[in-house]
Motif scaffolding. Sequence first.
Motif, PDB file in Angstrom:
ATOM      1  N   THR A   1       0.989  -1.286  -0.069  1.00  0.00           N
ATOM      2  CA  THR A   1      -0.036  -0.070   0.115  1.00  0.00           C
ATOM      3  C   THR A   1       0.842   1.208   0.053  1.00  0.00           C
ATOM      4  OG1 THR A   1       0.115  -0.033   2.458  1.00  0.00           O
ATOM      5  CG2 THR A   1      -1.789  -1.299   1.123  1.00  0.00           C
ATOM      6  N   ILE A   2       0.371   2.452  -0.231  1.00  0.00           N
ATOM      7  CA  ILE A   2       1.000   3.596  -0.345  1.00  0.00           C
ATOM      8  C   ILE A   2       1.793   3.777   1.229  1.00  0.00           C
ATOM      9  CG2 ILE A   2       0.925   6.208  -0.305  1.00  0.00           C
ATOM     10  CD1 ILE A   2       0.194   5.536  -3.067  1.00  0.00           C
ATOM     11  N   ASP A   3       0.849   3.322   2.165  1.00  0.00           N
ATOM     12  CA  ASP A   3       1.504   3.628   3.536  1.00  0.00           C
ATOM     13  C   ASP A   3       2.715   2.605   3.895  1.00  0.00           C
ATOM     14  OD1 ASP A   3      -0.485   5.417   4.411  1.00  0.00           O
ATOM     15  OD2 ASP A   3      -1.827   3.968   4.935  1.00  0.00           O
TER      16      ASP A   3
ATOM     17  N   ALA B   1      19.560   9.061   4.878  1.00  0.00           N
ATOM     18  CA  ALA B   1      19.553   9.387   3.159  1.00  0.00           C
ATOM     19  C   ALA B   1      19.367  11.032   3.065  1.00  0.00           C
ATOM     20  CB  ALA B   1      18.200   8.875   2.745  1.00  0.00           C
ATOM     21  N   HIS B   2      20.097  11.260   2.039  1.00  0.00           N
ATOM     22  CA  HIS B   2      19.801  12.513   1.329  1.00  0.00           C
ATOM     23  C   HIS B   2      18.892  12.788   0.402  1.00  0.00           C
ATOM     24  CE1 HIS B   2      24.323  12.378   2.486  1.00  0.00           C
ATOM     25  NE2 HIS B   2      24.125  13.377   3.282  1.00  0.00           N
ATOM     26  N   ILE B   3      18.718  11.582  -0.317  1.00  0.00           N
ATOM     27  CA  ILE B   3      17.633  11.750  -1.369  1.00  0.00           C
ATOM     28  C   ILE B   3      16.698  10.198  -0.999  1.00  0.00           C
ATOM     29  CG2 ILE B   3      17.136  11.604  -3.932  1.00  0.00           C
ATOM     30  CD1 ILE B   3      19.866  13.029  -4.108  1.00  0.00           C
ATOM     31  N   ILE B   4      15.448  10.448  -1.361  1.00  0.00           N
ATOM     32  CA  ILE B   4      14.858   9.123  -1.332  1.00  0.00           C
ATOM     33  C   ILE B   4      14.390   8.683  -2.829  1.00  0.00           C
ATOM     34  CG2 ILE B   4      12.527   7.934  -0.648  1.00  0.00           C
ATOM     35  CD1 ILE B   4      14.402   8.538   1.908  1.00  0.00           C
ATOM     36  N   CYS B   5      14.670   7.448  -3.148  1.00  0.00           N
ATOM     37  CA  CYS B   5      14.303   7.052  -4.607  1.00  0.00           C
ATOM     38  C   CYS B   5      13.138   5.982  -4.566  1.00  0.00           C
ATOM     39  CB  CYS B   5      15.614   6.517  -5.292  1.00  0.00           C
ATOM     40  SG  CYS B   5      15.232   5.796  -6.881  1.00  0.00           S
TER      41      CYS B   5
ATOM     42  N   LEU C   1       8.441   2.885   4.522  1.00  0.00           N
ATOM     43  CA  LEU C   1       9.851   2.304   4.332  1.00  0.00           C
ATOM     44  C   LEU C   1      10.463   3.794   4.247  1.00  0.00           C
ATOM     45  CD1 LEU C   1       9.757  -0.311   1.589  1.00  0.00           C
ATOM     46  CD2 LEU C   1      10.715  -0.491   3.779  1.00  0.00           C
ATOM     47  N   ALA C   2       9.954   4.779   3.439  1.00  0.00           N
ATOM     48  CA  ALA C   2      10.973   6.087   3.075  1.00  0.00           C
ATOM     49  C   ALA C   2      11.289   6.839   4.385  1.00  0.00           C
ATOM     50  CB  ALA C   2       9.808   7.006   2.263  1.00  0.00           C
ATOM     51  N   LYS C   3      10.232   6.711   5.380  1.00  0.00           N
ATOM     52  CA  LYS C   3      10.364   7.342   6.766  1.00  0.00           C
ATOM     53  C   LYS C   3      11.766   6.666   7.467  1.00  0.00           C
ATOM     54  CE  LYS C   3       6.407   9.478   7.766  1.00  0.00           C
ATOM     55  NZ  LYS C   3       4.710   9.629   8.269  1.00  0.00           N
ATOM     56  N   ASN C   4      11.890   5.531   7.408  1.00  0.00           N
ATOM     57  CA  ASN C   4      13.100   4.747   7.922  1.00  0.00           C
ATOM     58  C   ASN C   4      14.293   5.130   7.278  1.00  0.00           C
ATOM     59  OD1 ASN C   4      11.575   3.363   9.694  1.00  0.00           O
ATOM     60  ND2 ASN C   4      10.851   1.722   8.608  1.00  0.00           N
TER      61      ASN C   4
ATOM     62  N   GLU D   1       5.000  14.185   3.564  1.00  0.00           N
ATOM     63  CA  GLU D   1       5.488  13.665   4.915  1.00  0.00           C
ATOM     64  C   GLU D   1       7.103  13.494   5.349  1.00  0.00           C
ATOM     65  OE1 GLU D   1       3.124  10.273   6.395  1.00  0.00           O
ATOM     66  OE2 GLU D   1       1.416  10.876   4.937  1.00  0.00           O
ATOM     67  N   ILE D   2       7.704  13.703   3.814  1.00  0.00           N
ATOM     68  CA  ILE D   2       9.213  13.522   3.978  1.00  0.00           C
ATOM     69  C   ILE D   2       9.888  14.908   3.421  1.00  0.00           C
ATOM     70  CG2 ILE D   2      11.354  12.173   3.324  1.00  0.00           C
ATOM     71  CD1 ILE D   2       8.997  10.002   3.525  1.00  0.00           C
TER      72      ILE D   2
END
Length: 606
Positions: free
Chosen positions: A153-155, A169-173, A160-163, A196-197
């Motif tokens: 899901t999007i959530d 991380a400097h950039i999220i991919c 994952l991105a928040k972790n 959110e990020i």
Amino acid sequence: MSKPIKIMDTTFRDAHQSLHATRLRLEDIVPIAEKMDGVGFHSLEVWGGATFDSCLRFLREDPWERLRTIRSLVKKTKLQMLLRGQNLVGYRHYPDDVVEKFVEKTIANGIDILRIFDALNDLRNMERSISATLKYGGIVEAAFCYTIGPIYTIDYFIGLAKNLRDMGAHIICIKDMAGLLDPYTAYELIKRLKEEIDLPIHLHTHDTAGMAVATTIKAIEAGVDIVDTAISTMAGGTSQPPLETVCHILKGTERDPHFNMELLDEIADYFYEVRKKYKNLESEYIGPDPKVIVYQVPGGMLSNLVNQLREQNALHRIKDVLEEIPHVREDFGFPPLVTPSSQIVGTQATLNVLTGERYKMVTTETKNYFKGLYGRPPAPVNEEVRKKILGDEEFITVRPADLLEPEFEKAKAEIADRVTSEEEVLSYCLFPKVYLEFLEAKEKGIKEEVPAPKPQEAKPAPSLAPTEFVINLYGESYHVKVGGKGHKVDGKRPYFLYVNNQLVEVIVEPLQEVVPSEEGKVDLKPKESVRPQPTEPGDITSPMPGTVVKIKVKKGEKVKAGDTVVIVEAMKMENEIHSPVDGTVEEIFIKEGDMVNPDEVMIRIK
Ligand code: MN
């Protein structure tokens, strides 16, 4: 949102990895590198993924030398690479000391940005490469693998991105390696990520299903900071969306990157010519393939499956295999399909279909997966399947690399007399067998030839020898036409023949050369078979042609049904073959290294 979109160009890495099995040579990068540097890209992806392995194995180029050469020509633009977390640029987990040293040398040799991911989105497998990148001053672009399935899901991805953010991380991919991300989901996902990020968001997608331009544009509308494209003549299909197309769409908008379109045109023309050299590596159909959405299989994996099945003379089972993949994936706990999980799941699905029983035969890789050696699957695995595969063997739940001993110093000692730099030691550490072959070829001055054109396109050579025959065998007549030869892979050269107008590829073992005789006929030395045909239940055969890797039993030894008696490598994977009966090993007809066929007895149990 009013900033021009930033663009990473993938022409020097993912584009040719996706279109040409990662075979773009340095000599085709060098003449255009400075022009690429002048475009104004956010970054150029030039290294990592399969390029390291392919340089050593096929191109006989030192990957470090390649990186340094590109760095010397690209002075302004940041250089980026793809790093498979604890797998680095290989296919297994390396110990932490090797990860640390590899990241250090990568940055020292010119990489600015490391895109780091793990095939299972197991963040523990990314910890060490992220902390090493931070330590040596690199930019961490932490990626999560995008895929679809009941748990995705999007959530889930936001989590994952928040972790990843919290890991530094400097950039999220968003790594959409299979081109499964549709435009509207991309919009929703990126909107949420931006809300959110507080980090730049980078979208990586593939045009396999023909959605990539739409997905990229919707991502830009949603406020994505960086997108991946390739120059048009190296774009589309399994590659990235075309750069110039994206520029034309954005023209006059606030996200217009304002690139010099004439310069892009020159680069596109250059690759139009270069691409011809690699034509024989392209799949026959390079248009959009929306089926990937149905089967959720990356384009590269699909072509691998086709090749594997063709080798097994079972191409007609492709539909069964594609239908088996979702079952296997569910049993495996819904891993994203990306190297190496794509290969493991794909081969296991193939085995399930070809043997006619699920998990009757499993690869070593499947077994290791269920042992936890690749990390934690995204969802729980099927415990019944685990029991069938592992029996009473234990599985691990810790980070796999926690169980590995350091390797760098040991490797250094082993190879000290043949190499001078730590970079070379790393090449050896990562791919010991391939690197030794590479060194040998280098010392002998052997350079692999540029891939030959497809036989049907080869110019007819002035030849006195007949190239077409009609052969009668067992009352059937075969029209055989010699097509030509391909380039060597792993020391074996493929020859192309047409049998009744169907192209077949013959891989010739070094010991079994094709010898053109004086009359111009081609004599293929027949392979002698000294093994009997199976007649008894205890006659153990290989379900498919392969090579004997290890014999686990001795003559006279007692075995139980289900015991592993021999390991056969087929389809680039090791397969354990079990005894179907209780009994005693009466005869062994094989030795390690032998080629075996399904109609021959390898081991006889009485
Ligand atoms: Mn990719």
